[in-house]
Design a protein around this motif. Structure first.
Motif, PDB file in Angstrom:
ATOM      1  N   ILE A 191      -4.632 -10.693 -10.986  1.00  0.00           N
ATOM      2  CA  ILE A 191      -4.279 -10.008 -12.234  1.00  0.00           C
ATOM      3  C   ILE A 191      -4.437  -8.492 -12.152  1.00  0.00           C
ATOM      4  CG2 ILE A 191      -4.791 -12.022 -13.645  1.00  0.00           C
ATOM      5  CD1 ILE A 191      -7.418 -10.654 -14.442  1.00  0.00           C
ATOM      6  N   TRP A 192      -5.182  -7.984 -11.151  1.00  0.00           N
ATOM      7  CA  TRP A 192      -5.341  -6.531 -10.998  1.00  0.00           C
ATOM      8  C   TRP A 192      -4.490  -5.981  -9.852  1.00  0.00           C
ATOM      9  CZ3 TRP A 192      -7.619  -4.698 -15.136  1.00  0.00           C
ATOM     10  CH2 TRP A 192      -8.587  -5.460 -15.791  1.00  0.00           C
ATOM     11  N   GLY A 193      -3.606  -6.808  -9.318  1.00  0.00           N
ATOM     12  CA  GLY A 193      -2.751  -6.353  -8.233  1.00  0.00           C
ATOM     13  C   GLY A 193      -3.429  -6.483  -6.882  1.00  0.00           C
ATOM     14  N   PHE A 194      -2.779  -5.974  -5.849  1.00  0.00           N
ATOM     15  CA  PHE A 194      -3.334  -6.099  -4.495  1.00  0.00           C
ATOM     16  C   PHE A 194      -2.880  -4.937  -3.630  1.00  0.00           C
ATOM     17  CE2 PHE A 194       0.772  -8.159  -4.534  1.00  0.00           C
ATOM     18  CZ  PHE A 194       1.352  -7.838  -3.311  1.00  0.00           C
TER      19      PHE A 194
ATOM     20  N   ASN B 150       0.354  -2.571   1.114  1.00  0.00           N
ATOM     21  CA  ASN B 150       0.563  -2.105   2.486  1.00  0.00           C
ATOM     22  C   ASN B 150      -0.275  -2.885   3.493  1.00  0.00           C
ATOM     23  OD1 ASN B 150       2.420  -0.175   1.642  1.00  0.00           O
ATOM     24  ND2 ASN B 150       0.840   1.407   1.372  1.00  0.00           N
ATOM     25  N   THR B 151      -1.549  -3.098   3.170  1.00  0.00           N
ATOM     26  CA  THR B 151      -2.424  -3.847   4.081  1.00  0.00           C
ATOM     27  C   THR B 151      -1.988  -5.306   4.179  1.00  0.00           C
ATOM     28  OG1 THR B 151      -4.272  -2.400   3.489  1.00  0.00           O
ATOM     29  CG2 THR B 151      -4.808  -4.468   4.582  1.00  0.00           C
ATOM     30  N   ALA B 152      -1.632  -5.892   3.047  1.00  0.00           N
ATOM     31  CA  ALA B 152      -1.198  -7.286   3.046  1.00  0.00           C
ATOM     32  C   ALA B 152       0.059  -7.466   3.894  1.00  0.00           C
ATOM     33  CB  ALA B 152      -0.944  -7.754   1.620  1.00  0.00           C
ATOM     34  N   MET B 153       0.963  -6.532   3.801  1.00  0.00           N
ATOM     35  CA  MET B 153       2.188  -6.620   4.591  1.00  0.00           C
ATOM     36  C   MET B 153       1.896  -6.413   6.075  1.00  0.00           C
ATOM     37  SD  MET B 153       4.948  -4.649   2.125  1.00  0.00           S
ATOM     38  CE  MET B 153       6.282  -4.834   3.316  1.00  0.00           C
ATOM     39  N   ALA B 154       0.967  -5.509   6.373  1.00  0.00           N
ATOM     40  CA  ALA B 154       0.617  -5.251   7.771  1.00  0.00           C
ATOM     41  C   ALA B 154       0.047  -6.500   8.454  1.00  0.00           C
ATOM     42  CB  ALA B 154      -0.376  -4.102   7.857  1.00  0.00           C
ATOM     43  N   TRP B 155      -0.637  -7.344   7.658  1.00  0.00           N
ATOM     44  CA  TRP B 155      -1.236  -8.560   8.203  1.00  0.00           C
ATOM     45  C   TRP B 155      -0.387  -9.802   7.920  1.00  0.00           C
ATOM     46  CZ3 TRP B 155      -5.287  -8.738  11.479  1.00  0.00           C
ATOM     47  CH2 TRP B 155      -6.050  -7.570  11.594  1.00  0.00           C
ATOM     48  N   ASN B 156       0.843  -9.573   7.446  1.00  0.00           N
ATOM     49  CA  ASN B 156       1.768 -10.689   7.178  1.00  0.00           C
ATOM     50  C   ASN B 156       1.148 -11.742   6.260  1.00  0.00           C
ATOM     51  OD1 ASN B 156       3.908  -9.701   8.872  1.00  0.00           O
ATOM     52  ND2 ASN B 156       2.737 -10.410  10.657  1.00  0.00           N
ATOM     53  N   ALA B 157       0.462 -11.263   5.246  1.00  0.00           N
ATOM     54  CA  ALA B 157      -0.199 -12.176   4.312  1.00  0.00           C
ATOM     55  C   ALA B 157       0.832 -12.901   3.443  1.00  0.00           C
ATOM     56  CB  ALA B 157      -1.164 -11.405   3.422  1.00  0.00           C
ATOM     57  N   THR B 158       0.467 -14.074   2.955  1.00  0.00           N
ATOM     58  CA  THR B 158       1.298 -14.844   2.041  1.00  0.00           C
ATOM     59  C   THR B 158       0.612 -14.918   0.679  1.00  0.00           C
ATOM     60  OG1 THR B 158       0.267 -16.943   2.614  1.00  0.00           O
ATOM     61  CG2 THR B 158       2.150 -16.230   3.963  1.00  0.00           C
ATOM     62  N   THR B 159       1.298 -15.499  -0.297  1.00  0.00           N
ATOM     63  CA  THR B 159       0.707 -15.643  -1.623  1.00  0.00           C
ATOM     64  C   THR B 159      -0.595 -16.435  -1.557  1.00  0.00           C
ATOM     65  OG1 THR B 159       2.847 -15.502  -2.750  1.00  0.00           O
ATOM     66  CG2 THR B 159       1.061 -16.596  -3.933  1.00  0.00           C
ATOM     67  N   ALA B 160      -0.645 -17.445  -0.711  1.00  0.00           N
ATOM     68  CA  ALA B 160      -1.855 -18.269  -0.590  1.00  0.00           C
ATOM     69  C   ALA B 160      -3.045 -17.466  -0.071  1.00  0.00           C
ATOM     70  CB  ALA B 160      -1.581 -19.454   0.335  1.00  0.00           C
ATOM     71  N   GLU B 161      -2.777 -16.391   0.649  1.00  0.00           N
ATOM     72  CA  GLU B 161      -3.845 -15.581   1.241  1.00  0.00           C
ATOM     73  C   GLU B 161      -4.077 -14.269   0.497  1.00  0.00           C
ATOM     74  OE1 GLU B 161      -2.618 -16.901   5.814  1.00  0.00           O
ATOM     75  OE2 GLU B 161      -1.729 -15.134   4.855  1.00  0.00           O
ATOM     76  N   ILE B 162      -3.331 -14.041  -0.584  1.00  0.00           N
ATOM     77  CA  ILE B 162      -3.304 -12.716  -1.197  1.00  0.00           C
ATOM     78  C   ILE B 162      -4.622 -12.340  -1.860  1.00  0.00           C
ATOM     79  CG2 ILE B 162      -2.547 -13.232  -3.574  1.00  0.00           C
ATOM     80  CD1 ILE B 162      -1.088 -10.572  -1.161  1.00  0.00           C
TER      81      ILE B 162
ATOM     82  N   ALA C  65      -7.444 -12.202  -0.695  1.00  0.00           N
ATOM     83  CA  ALA C  65      -8.250 -11.384   0.222  1.00  0.00           C
ATOM     84  C   ALA C  65      -7.899  -9.910   0.122  1.00  0.00           C
ATOM     85  CB  ALA C  65      -8.052 -11.873   1.658  1.00  0.00           C
ATOM     86  N   TYR C  66      -6.728  -9.612  -0.420  1.00  0.00           N
ATOM     87  CA  TYR C  66      -6.271  -8.220  -0.520  1.00  0.00           C
ATOM     88  C   TYR C  66      -6.211  -7.735  -1.976  1.00  0.00           C
ATOM     89  CZ  TYR C  66      -4.815  -9.544   4.166  1.00  0.00           C
ATOM     90  OH  TYR C  66      -4.804 -10.005   5.453  1.00  0.00           O
ATOM     91  N   ALA C  67      -6.720  -8.556  -2.886  1.00  0.00           N
ATOM     92  CA  ALA C  67      -6.674  -8.219  -4.300  1.00  0.00           C
ATOM     93  C   ALA C  67      -7.613  -7.061  -4.623  1.00  0.00           C
ATOM     94  CB  ALA C  67      -7.051  -9.437  -5.140  1.00  0.00           C
ATOM     95  N   HIS C  68      -7.247  -6.295  -5.644  1.00  0.00           N
ATOM     96  CA  HIS C  68      -8.114  -5.220  -6.132  1.00  0.00           C
ATOM     97  C   HIS C  68      -9.298  -5.849  -6.849  1.00  0.00           C
ATOM     98  CE1 HIS C  68      -4.253  -2.607  -6.239  1.00  0.00           C
ATOM     99  NE2 HIS C  68      -4.891  -2.435  -5.103  1.00  0.00           N
ATOM    100  N   LYS C  69     -10.507  -5.526  -6.389  1.00  0.00           N
ATOM    101  CA  LYS C  69     -11.713  -6.118  -6.948  1.00  0.00           C
ATOM    102  C   LYS C  69     -12.779  -5.045  -7.150  1.00  0.00           C
ATOM    103  CE  LYS C  69     -10.847 -10.352  -4.281  1.00  0.00           C
ATOM    104  NZ  LYS C  69     -11.329 -11.203  -3.164  1.00  0.00           N
ATOM    105  N   GLY C  70     -13.800  -5.416  -7.895  1.00  0.00           N
ATOM    106  CA  GLY C  70     -14.896  -4.483  -8.118  1.00  0.00           C
ATOM    107  C   GLY C  70     -14.509  -3.377  -9.078  1.00  0.00           C
TER     108      GLY C  70
END
Length: 493
Positions: free
Chosen positions: A210-213, A216-228, A230-235
């Motif tokens: 809900i806060w986005g992700f 650029n990093t997710a694309m660099a690691w070829n992440a998918t929705t199931a793995e997203i 790990a790259y979400a904006h947190k804290g």
């Protein structure tokens, strides 16, 4: 008064014609506020940068700030009911040099929105024609990794010229067309919103993260929705960054409500209605931005994949909810948004340049009124020519135009609020509430400029990119050239 200035004013005695009704003016403001961005940016900027929650918070806060600033406009317009708006306010309160700076940055705030909207025309056709690619013909080249085809350029340029011509043949006709486009736009967005509320395909769980992700990093690691996740904006820093990334461009998102003062000489109604018209346009704009972004995420379980693939997320979401009708609905809605944005910003830009020319800040050529139609024809022609740069630069230039518009609008807001305080003090008629709103408007305007221009540690995606800084420097240099050429006309030694 300088002799040359008197000659300039004599040439403009015929003035503009009062042909705009309250509905025309609302349509101009709303059409300027809502352009291509509300339909395309959910996938391009809002969802990855801010998610559903961050975008909603940023847009609501942005709308509140714009309402605060709107009180200053409502106070100043009856004081100085002349084309030029913020430029005129600044000239009367802070002198000619500050007025030129304010006016020049306002020109870029308004004028960049025209080519910005035009670059979305090719995207509309691409989204609706499936795999046909009917516009991808003729010579093509690449800018910032995006292919630009002659077919797309020709269509966008034709639309720019057509709507420039519609502005030239009379403001009343332009106001009527703007009203029709804005009304259709509202109908399309409300229909899509209702579909999102009642369809079983739209689910709250789809809105994660809900806060986005970090796209650029997710694309660099070829992440998918199931793995997203790990790259979400947190804290705290991540969430604050997600909100500020969209809040920083609120001046761009809502620029257009302030186009109302640019047409002040063409109102056929009382200036007392200005504040109500502005606030309604801002609130409608907030609804459209928030609704489109939320529906886009709620309807698609794999929206992060779609974002990283560069897909038109809102179009796919509408088709998921309503089938082929959803695709047609988005096509109609974004077309109305784009065309009303082009129409409205043409009017705002040309009236501002007319006002600056009338007072000697720009060459007299920009301020000549067409005797048949009663509009600043030459200023409109200049706006058309500059706008033709949009189809040439392509869609990757959208982000650069957004930044330029945001900084120009922020400067205009600052000078309007500062002029309100100065005028209220001089005339002794400002209430405590008005002064508080104007002071808050100054603080927010400065905050916007800081967020846009100065890189803040730990906040990614908030400040200008390299290309935007380059465009800003070029615009300042061009402004200094005009200033040097015209300074003798307004008494600067």
């Amino acid at each position: 008064m300088h002799k040359k200035t008197k000659q300039i004013q004599t040439k403009h005695e015929e003035g503009l014609q009062r042909q705009l009704s309250p509905m025309h003016v609302w349509a101009i403001a709303f059409g300027c506020v809502i352009g291509w961005g509300s339909f395309i940016n959910p996938g391009k900027k809002f969802l990855p940068n801010s998610g559903v929650a961050g975008t909603a918070i940023a847009m609501i806060l942005g709308a509140l700030v714009m309402v605060i600033i709107a009180f200053s406009y409502a106070y100043m317009v009856p004081k100085y009911p002349k084309a030029g708006g913020e430029f005129t306010f600044t000239k009367m309160c802070f002198g000619k040099n500050m007025a030129f700076a304010c006016g020049w940055f306002l020109v870029v705030a308004y004028l960049t929105n025209v080519p910005m909207n035009s670059t979305a025309i090719g995207l509309i056709v691409d989204g609706l024609d499936g795999n046909s690619d009917i516009l991808k013909f003729g010579f093509h080249y690449t800018i910032a990794g995006f292919d630009i085809y002659m077919g797309e350029m020709l269509l966008a340029m034709a639309v720019l010229v057509l709507f420039g011509y519609l502005n030239i043949i009379g403001v009343k006709k332009a106001g009527f067309i703007q009203t029709v486009l804005s009304a259709l736009l509202v109908v399309c967005v409300i229909t899509l919103c209702v579909a999102g509320l009642i369809s079983a395909k739209a689910k709250c769980i789809n809105m994660q993260p809900i806060w986005g992700f970090d796209k650029n990093t997710a694309m660099a690691w070829n992440a998918t929705t199931a793995e997203i996740s790990a790259y979400a904006h947190k804290g705290t820093a991540g969430i604050l960054s997600s909100i500020l990334a969209t809040f920083a461009i609120a001046p761009w998102a809502y620029v257009g409500f302030d186009a109302i003062p640019q047409a002040a000489e063409e109102f056929n109604f009382s200036f007392k209605k200005v504040s109500f018209i502005m606030i309604v346009a801002i609130l409608f704009g907030c609804f459209v931005y928030t609704s489109n972004n939320t529906v886009a995420a709620a309807a698609l379980a794999n929206w992060p994949d779609r974002v990283m693939a560069g897909d038109w997320v809102l179009l796919i979401a509408a088709e998921e909810l309503l089938g082929r009708f959803g695709k047609i609905l988005i096509g109609l809605g974004v077309s109305c948004a784009v065309l009303s944005g082009i129409m409205g910003f043409y009017l705002a830009s040309s009236r501002l340049m007319y006002s600056m020319s009338r007072d000697g800040y720009l060459p007299t050529w920009f301020g000549r009124i067409d005797p048949r139609y009663g509009i600043p024809k030459n200023a409109m022609i200049f706006c058309i020519l500059v706008s033709l740069s949009g189809p040439i630069l392509g869609r990757e230039a959208l982000g650069w135009f957004v930044d330029m518009s945001a900084i120009g609008a922020s400067i205009g807001y600052y000078f309007t609020c500062a002029s309100t305080l100065a005028t209220a003090k001089r005339d002794g008629d400002g209430t405590g509430f008005l002064k508080a709103m104007a002071t808050a408007g100054i603080v927010f305007s400065i905050a916007f400029m800081i967020l846009q221009l100065i890189p803040v540690p730990w906040f990614s995606g908030v400040h200008f990119g390299r290309e935007s800084y380059i465009m800003l420097v070029i615009w300042v240099i061009v402004g200094l050239i005009f200033y040097s050429k015209q300074r003798k006309f307004f008494g600067v030694k």
